[in-house]
Write a protein that holds these residues in place. Structure first.
Motif, PDB file in Angstrom:
ATOM      1  N   GLU A 138       0.783  -1.203   0.119  1.00 32.20           N
ATOM      2  CA  GLU A 138      -0.053   0.227  -0.037  1.00 32.20           C
ATOM      3  C   GLU A 138       0.896   1.196  -0.033  1.00 32.20           C
ATOM      4  O   GLU A 138       1.876   1.220   0.660  1.00 32.20           O
ATOM      5  CB  GLU A 138      -1.008   0.112   1.413  1.00 32.20           C
ATOM      6  N   ILE A 139       0.375   2.313  -0.744  1.00 32.68           N
ATOM      7  CA  ILE A 139       1.029   3.615  -0.666  1.00 32.68           C
ATOM      8  C   ILE A 139       0.031   4.568  -0.462  1.00 32.68           C
ATOM      9  O   ILE A 139      -1.141   4.603  -0.988  1.00 32.68           O
ATOM     10  CB  ILE A 139       1.569   4.019  -2.267  1.00 32.68           C
ATOM     11  N   VAL A 140       0.290   5.360   0.382  1.00 30.57           N
ATOM     12  CA  VAL A 140      -0.439   6.538   0.812  1.00 30.57           C
ATOM     13  C   VAL A 140       0.081   7.891   0.964  1.00 30.57           C
ATOM     14  O   VAL A 140       1.233   8.066   1.242  1.00 30.57           O
ATOM     15  CB  VAL A 140      -1.271   6.496   2.161  1.00 30.57           C
ATOM     16  N   GLN A 187      -2.096   3.501 -15.033  1.00 27.59           N
ATOM     17  CA  GLN A 187      -1.590   2.511 -15.829  1.00 27.59           C
ATOM     18  C   GLN A 187      -0.732   1.845 -15.052  1.00 27.59           C
ATOM     19  O   GLN A 187      -0.705   0.229 -15.311  1.00 27.59           O
ATOM     20  CB  GLN A 187      -0.906   3.058 -17.195  1.00 27.59           C
ATOM     21  N   LEU A 188       0.042   1.981 -14.450  1.00 25.56           N
ATOM     22  CA  LEU A 188       1.057   1.304 -13.599  1.00 25.56           C
ATOM     23  C   LEU A 188       0.455   0.422 -12.568  1.00 25.56           C
ATOM     24  O   LEU A 188       0.662  -0.630 -12.401  1.00 25.56           O
ATOM     25  CB  LEU A 188       2.087   2.189 -12.887  1.00 25.56           C
ATOM     26  N   MET A 235      -6.665  12.796   0.284  1.00 28.61           N
ATOM     27  CA  MET A 235      -5.889  11.483   0.495  1.00 28.61           C
ATOM     28  C   MET A 235      -5.846  10.859  -0.789  1.00 28.61           C
ATOM     29  O   MET A 235      -6.700  10.850  -1.965  1.00 28.61           O
ATOM     30  CB  MET A 235      -6.540  10.538   1.265  1.00 28.61           C
ATOM     31  N   PHE A 236      -4.516  10.137  -1.357  1.00 25.40           N
ATOM     32  CA  PHE A 236      -4.381   9.344  -2.570  1.00 25.40           C
ATOM     33  C   PHE A 236      -3.773   8.009  -2.003  1.00 25.40           C
ATOM     34  O   PHE A 236      -3.060   7.998  -1.216  1.00 25.40           O
ATOM     35  CB  PHE A 236      -3.349  10.267  -3.414  1.00 25.40           C
ATOM     36  N   GLY A 237      -4.351   7.098  -2.552  1.00 21.94           N
ATOM     37  CA  GLY A 237      -3.833   5.790  -2.332  1.00 21.94           C
ATOM     38  C   GLY A 237      -3.563   4.899  -3.465  1.00 21.94           C
ATOM     39  O   GLY A 237      -4.295   5.117  -4.573  1.00 21.94           O
ATOM     40  N   ALA A 238      -2.750   3.916  -3.251  1.00 19.22           N
ATOM     41  CA  ALA A 238      -2.551   2.674  -4.382  1.00 19.22           C
ATOM     42  C   ALA A 238      -2.283   1.496  -3.644  1.00 19.22           C
ATOM     43  O   ALA A 238      -1.638   1.316  -2.800  1.00 19.22           O
ATOM     44  CB  ALA A 238      -1.368   3.186  -5.314  1.00 19.22           C
ATOM     45  N   THR A 239      -2.952   0.785  -3.968  1.00 18.59           N
ATOM     46  CA  THR A 239      -2.753  -0.691  -3.682  1.00 18.59           C
ATOM     47  C   THR A 239      -2.270  -1.763  -4.797  1.00 18.59           C
ATOM     48  O   THR A 239      -2.919  -1.703  -5.703  1.00 18.59           O
ATOM     49  CB  THR A 239      -4.058  -1.742  -2.930  1.00 18.59           C
ATOM     50  N   LEU A 240      -0.927  -2.334  -4.514  1.00 18.66           N
ATOM     51  CA  LEU A 240      -0.543  -3.225  -5.327  1.00 18.66           C
ATOM     52  C   LEU A 240      -0.256  -4.548  -4.759  1.00 18.66           C
ATOM     53  O   LEU A 240       0.330  -4.665  -3.731  1.00 18.66           O
ATOM     54  CB  LEU A 240       1.264  -2.563  -6.113  1.00 18.66           C
ATOM     55  N   PRO A 241      -0.620  -5.409  -5.628  1.00 18.97           N
ATOM     56  CA  PRO A 241      -0.585  -7.133  -4.930  1.00 18.97           C
ATOM     57  C   PRO A 241       0.796  -7.329  -5.083  1.00 18.97           C
ATOM     58  O   PRO A 241       1.771  -7.290  -5.903  1.00 18.97           O
ATOM     59  CB  PRO A 241      -1.477  -7.703  -5.809  1.00 18.97           C
ATOM     60  N   PRO A 242       1.406  -7.977  -3.815  1.00 20.58           N
ATOM     61  CA  PRO A 242       2.656  -8.500  -3.823  1.00 20.58           C
ATOM     62  C   PRO A 242       2.911  -9.577  -4.911  1.00 20.58           C
ATOM     63  O   PRO A 242       1.981 -10.276  -5.493  1.00 20.58           O
ATOM     64  CB  PRO A 242       2.730  -9.325  -2.361  1.00 20.58           C
ATOM     65  N   GLY A 256      -1.885  -5.051 -11.477  1.00 21.00           N
ATOM     66  CA  GLY A 256      -3.160  -5.888 -10.793  1.00 21.00           C
ATOM     67  C   GLY A 256      -3.569  -4.927  -9.705  1.00 21.00           C
ATOM     68  O   GLY A 256      -4.442  -5.489  -8.982  1.00 21.00           O
ATOM     69  N   GLY A 257      -3.287  -3.629  -9.691  1.00 16.57           N
ATOM     70  CA  GLY A 257      -3.695  -2.990  -8.278  1.00 16.57           C
ATOM     71  C   GLY A 257      -4.653  -1.883  -8.679  1.00 16.57           C
ATOM     72  O   GLY A 257      -5.497  -2.349  -9.722  1.00 16.57           O
ATOM     73  N   SER A 258      -4.805  -1.086  -7.944  1.00 15.57           N
ATOM     74  CA  SER A 258      -5.919  -0.020  -7.879  1.00 15.57           C
ATOM     75  C   SER A 258      -5.630   1.202  -7.266  1.00 15.57           C
ATOM     76  O   SER A 258      -4.530   1.243  -6.577  1.00 15.57           O
ATOM     77  CB  SER A 258      -7.089  -0.392  -7.224  1.00 15.57           C
ATOM     78  N   VAL A 259      -6.139   2.498  -7.526  1.00 17.94           N
ATOM     79  CA  VAL A 259      -5.677   3.796  -7.258  1.00 17.94           C
ATOM     80  C   VAL A 259      -7.187   4.318  -6.416  1.00 17.94           C
ATOM     81  O   VAL A 259      -8.179   4.019  -7.144  1.00 17.94           O
ATOM     82  CB  VAL A 259      -5.377   4.478  -8.231  1.00 17.94           C
ATOM     83  N   GLN A 260      -6.801   4.991  -5.397  1.00 12.15           N
ATOM     84  CA  GLN A 260      -7.930   5.541  -4.693  1.00 12.15           C
ATOM     85  C   GLN A 260      -7.685   7.219  -4.647  1.00 12.15           C
ATOM     86  O   GLN A 260      -6.725   7.389  -4.104  1.00 12.15           O
ATOM     87  CB  GLN A 260      -8.362   4.857  -3.429  1.00 12.15           C
ATOM     88  N   VAL A 261      -8.836   7.913  -4.594  1.00  9.96           N
ATOM     89  CA  VAL A 261      -8.684   9.250  -4.370  1.00  9.96           C
ATOM     90  C   VAL A 261      -9.827   9.495  -3.661  1.00  9.96           C
ATOM     91  O   VAL A 261     -11.056   9.547  -4.054  1.00  9.96           O
ATOM     92  CB  VAL A 261      -8.820  10.020  -5.884  1.00  9.96           C
ATOM     93  N   SER A 262      -9.787  10.429  -2.529  1.00  7.86           N
ATOM     94  CA  SER A 262     -10.735  11.042  -1.785  1.00  7.86           C
ATOM     95  C   SER A 262     -11.129  12.585  -2.284  1.00  7.86           C
ATOM     96  O   SER A 262     -10.270  12.933  -2.866  1.00  7.86           O
ATOM     97  CB  SER A 262     -10.076  11.334  -0.255  1.00  7.86           C
ATOM     98  N   GLU A 263     -12.188  12.744  -1.844  1.00 12.91           N
ATOM     99  CA  GLU A 263     -12.795  14.142  -2.066  1.00 12.91           C
ATOM    100  C   GLU A 263     -12.023  15.167  -1.064  1.00 12.91           C
ATOM    101  O   GLU A 263     -12.080  14.836   0.172  1.00 12.91           O
ATOM    102  CB  GLU A 263     -14.185  14.545  -2.053  1.00 12.91           C
ATOM    103  N   PRO A 264     -11.672  16.232  -1.716  1.00 13.15           N
ATOM    104  CA  PRO A 264     -10.996  17.305  -0.366  1.00 13.15           C
ATOM    105  C   PRO A 264     -12.080  17.677   0.450  1.00 13.15           C
ATOM    106  O   PRO A 264     -12.946  17.957   0.155  1.00 13.15           O
ATOM    107  CB  PRO A 264     -10.559  18.521  -1.238  1.00 13.15           C
ATOM    108  N   SER A 265     -11.648  17.293   1.828  1.00 11.91           N
ATOM    109  CA  SER A 265     -12.687  17.544   2.874  1.00 11.91           C
ATOM    110  C   SER A 265     -11.925  18.139   4.052  1.00 11.91           C
ATOM    111  O   SER A 265     -10.810  17.472   4.460  1.00 11.91           O
ATOM    112  CB  SER A 265     -13.431  16.326   3.183  1.00 11.91           C
TER     113      SER A 265
END
Length: 209
Positions: free
Chosen positions: A140-142, A181-182, A201-208, A187-196
């Motif tokens: 995980e990357i945050v 794309q990366l 917050m930005f996040g990315a999950t990459l499978p090991p 095989g992972g995903s990217v998450q973005v929160s709404e500014p609040s």
């Protein structure tokens, strides 16, 4: 945009845009030096030239790692390189306070590029400065941005989440699309929160692997 060459062109356009200001300042400083005879003013010109040269070099080092093939042929990249690149890009900006929460000694090339580009996007969102925290643990990357005014263009959010068509991509969104794309290729995903409440917050999950 339909192929790798077109996408590389977008990344180059983004790089040139970011280098335009410090390189232009170098040119202006050299022109001033040529006409200036006052010792104090010449000394000030030299200071400005040094600052512009440092900013240009730091941006090039950052983009080489974030966009290019820096790190050699190894699958893993030393996280100290990423920290140095981020410190170089934002460290001279007194308006942004950096927090580094990455204990892993190395990360995959894809993870390093995702981390750097998310930091770039988050830093740009801090239009009035603030705090930028970067963390990574396991898969995980945050990246967390906190400040009095946060602006995340919808074009960037759409590119991060893969909602943009390739044909509609612009140089402004190239870094965001690269993150998407990366993550997708891994095989992972990217998450973005709404500014609040002043937090984004930005996040990315990459499978090991």
């Amino acid at each position: 945009m339909t192929n790798a060459v077109d996408f590389a062109s977008l990344l180059c356009s983004r790089l040139c845009h970011d280098l335009l200001s410090p390189v232009g300042a170098l040119n202006n400083g050299i022109e001033l030096m040529a006409d200036e005879t006052d010792p104090e003013m010449r000394a000030r010109c030299l200071e400005l030239l040094a600052e512009s040269a440092r900013a240009s070099a730091n941006k090039l080092k950052f983009f080489r790692l974030a966009f290019g093939a820096a790190g050699g042929f190894a699958d893993q990249v030393d996280t100290r390189e990423a920290r140095q690149a981020i410190d170089g890009l934002f460290g001279g900006d007194s308006k942004i306070l950096l927090g580094w929460m990455v204990e892993e000694p190395s990360l995959s090339k894809s993870a390093i590029k995702i981390l750097l580009n998310l930091a770039l996007i988050a830093g740009d969102a801090l239009v009035r400065g603030g705090r930028l925290d970067i963390g990574a643990e396991g898969s995980e990357i945050v990246v967390r941005a906190e400040g009095p005014r946060l602006v995340l263009d919808s074009e960037l959010k759409d590119a991060l989440l893969g909602w943009t068509s390739e044909e509609a991509l612009t140089p402004r969104a190239a870094a965001a699309w690269l993150v998407h794309q990366l993550a997708k290729e891994a095989g992972g995903s990217v998450q973005v929160s709404e500014p609040s409440d002043g937090v984004l917050m930005f996040g990315a999950t990459l499978p090991p692997r």
